[in-house]
Write an enzyme that holds these catalytic residues in place. Structure first.
Site, PDB file in Angstrom:
ATOM      1  N   ASP A  65       2.736   8.845   2.374  1.00 25.97           N
ATOM      2  CA  ASP A  65       3.761   7.549   1.752  1.00 25.97           C
ATOM      3  C   ASP A  65       4.843   7.266   2.596  1.00 25.97           C
ATOM      4  OD1 ASP A  65       1.850   7.511  -0.443  1.00 25.97           O
ATOM      5  OD2 ASP A  65       3.329   8.737  -1.819  1.00 25.97           O
TER       6      ASP A  65
ATOM      7  N   GLU B 153      -3.977   1.226   3.595  1.00 30.46           N
ATOM      8  CA  GLU B 153      -2.943   1.453   4.704  1.00 30.46           C
ATOM      9  C   GLU B 153      -3.129   0.046   5.526  1.00 30.46           C
ATOM     10  OE1 GLU B 153      -6.991   3.055   6.088  1.00 30.46           O
ATOM     11  OE2 GLU B 153      -5.797   3.199   4.410  1.00 30.46           O
TER      12      GLU B 153
ATOM     13  N   ASN C  33      -3.027  11.978   6.109  1.00 30.18           N
ATOM     14  CA  ASN C  33      -2.802  12.379   4.526  1.00 30.18           C
ATOM     15  C   ASN C  33      -3.755  13.730   4.442  1.00 30.18           C
ATOM     16  OD1 ASN C  33      -1.830  10.388   3.260  1.00 30.18           O
ATOM     17  ND2 ASN C  33      -3.639   9.275   2.776  1.00 30.18           N
TER      18      ASN C  33
ATOM     19  N   ASP D  63      -4.104  -2.627  10.501  1.00 31.60           N
ATOM     20  CA  ASP D  63      -4.685  -1.352   9.746  1.00 31.60           C
ATOM     21  C   ASP D  63      -4.043  -0.169  10.557  1.00 31.60           C
ATOM     22  OD1 ASP D  63      -6.827  -0.309   8.183  1.00 31.60           O
ATOM     23  OD2 ASP D  63      -6.912   0.849   9.950  1.00 31.60           O
TER      24      ASP D  63
ATOM     25  N   ARG E  82       4.298  -7.743  19.459  1.00 29.23           N
ATOM     26  CA  ARG E  82       5.343  -7.146  19.073  1.00 29.23           C
ATOM     27  C   ARG E  82       5.241  -6.300  17.793  1.00 29.23           C
ATOM     28  NH1 ARG E  82       9.024 -11.679  18.605  1.00 29.23           N
ATOM     29  NH2 ARG E  82       8.354 -11.772  16.388  1.00 29.23           N
TER      30      ARG E  82
END
Length: 410
Positions: free
Chosen positions: A282, A309, A273, A265, A329
């Site tokens: 985006d 997201e 936004n 997330d 990673r």
């Protein structure tokens, strides 16, 4: 059980290089031409299943009605046995075709194509013999008509195969054309010329059928790709993940191997936004997806957009330590991002929750995703920009047996 967040960077990397399952679906590698050729071979075989015994039936009808079995019994019955053997072998290869393609695609292609060409060449030679041998005159007209019919119908049916669309009409017509050309007479010479013209026409028609088939296949692959790909980030979508997850879950049940799922997330994405606008959001999603894709190295691993997201990662045949390495990673790759906008530069982080276990009766596939989601919640409430894992306690995992599935016998 929650594992310690942010594993050490020197965690063993070898644990994440387990051999990928055979022919993984949904890999990052593009679809190769071999898969297309395999499908064309399957489609070709399904089209000509009914024709396997046609040669045998036509030969018996023509020779028995003409009474050739009385004058040439050895030829008639020997050829009958030969055509029957070819038909039985073709039926056996067709029945085992999927298995052959799994183990040796080259052998499957050679057997299928070779047997069809042997059938065509056999009929072409028999027709050529009817032209040159005077005692075969009672069957000459019938053999020529059948050769024309087999050549046209068979070539169109098999036109989707790159080899058969060229060589099948040649195998049937070439012997007849040579026999008529070498058996000197005006009518035979004219017949040979007609055979050549006809062969060229049939091959041209087959080319058109072949082009239509491969264009349809290309359109189908493009449509399938679009239906399984997230249009914004160009990574697989949730439907693709769920399909592949069920396959890998059942595989892990059969083989008693570990599987990992991690949910990612993006932290404070709503703030992006609100402060920079949805177009900027985006761009952040696209760049984050690229960074996470770079962190997923094995072909069998799947990164997909889960919604909003959130992203989800599937890691088949991996150890708990390997899952920790991949999660860290991935988190690091996102943290390094510097997303340049006309007015500012955005830095983004992510939180990762993952679950890793050997599937068994105690948990199902949905339970594992829920546990990964709970681990994600723990990572976010612990401060974000971190990884947190969930695994079964060792005593509980040891008691689990591989779950029985519908394809357990495979």
């Amino acid at each position: 059980m929650l594992s310690a967040p942010n594993p050490q960077p020197h965690a063993p990397l070898l644990t994440e290089t387990a051999s990928p399952p055979a022919q993984p679906l949904g890999t990052k590698a593009p679809q190769g031409s071999q898969q297309s050729l395999n499908q064309a071979l399957i489609d070709t075989t399904s089209r000509i299943m009914g024709a396997m015994y046609v040669y045998l039936a036509l030969w018996l009808v023509i020779t028995l009605v003409a009474g050739l079995q009385k004058t040439h019994p050895q030829l008639v019955w020997g050829t009958t046995i030969w055509l029957g053997a070819i038909a039985a072998t073709r039926a056996l290869v067709a029945h085992q075709l999927h298995s052959l393609l799994d183990h040796s695609p080259a052998l499957a292609h050679r057997l299928t194509v070779g047997l069809v060409l042997v059938n065509g060449l056999t009929w072409g030679l028999l027709t050529a013999a009817s032209v040159q041998i005077p005692s075969f005159e009672p069957i000459r007209t019938s053999m020529l008509l059948v050769s024309v019919g087999l050549s046209s119908g068979g070539t169109v049916a098999m036109a989707i195969n790159p080899t058969l669309k060229v060589w099948f009409p040649v195998s049937v017509i070439a012997p007849v054309a040579i026999a008529t050309a070498t058996h000197a007479s005006d009518s035979n010479f004219m017949l040979a010329c007609l055979m050549v013209v006809y062969t060229v026409y049939v091959m041209h028609s087959a080319r058109t059928v072949s082009q239509d088939y491969w264009r349809a296949q290309e359109a189908f692959r493009a449509l399938e790709h679009a239906s399984l790909t997230d249009p914004l980030t160009q990574v697989p979508n949730r439907l693709h993940f769920e399909r592949q997850y069920q396959i890998e879950w059942r595989r892990a049940c059969r083989l008693n191997t570990r599987i990992a799922v991690m949910i990612v997330d993006l932290d404070h994405f709503k703030r992006v936004n609100d402060e920079h606008g949805h177009p900027a959001g985006d761009i952040v999603l696209q760049e984050a997806a690229k960074a996470m894709s770079a962190a997923i190295m094995r072909p069998c691993d799947v990164l997909a957009r889960y919604g909003g997201e959130e992203f989800i990662v599937l890691l088949p045949e991996i150890t708990e330590e390997g899952a920790q390495v991949v999660a860290e990673r991935l988190r690091t790759q996102v943290e390094k991002l510097e997303i340049a906008l006309p007015s500012s530069t955005i830095h983004i982080t992510c939180s990762v929750g993952y679950a890793c276990l050997v599937p068994g009766h105690e948990l199902d596939a949905d339970d594992m995703v829920r546990q990964a989601d709970q681990a994600l919640y723990g990572a976010k409430t612990s401060g974000r920009n971190r990884c947190q894992g969930w695994t079964l306690p060792a005593t509980q995992e040891a008691s689990l047996q591989p779950a029985e599935t519908d394809d357990a016998i495979l």
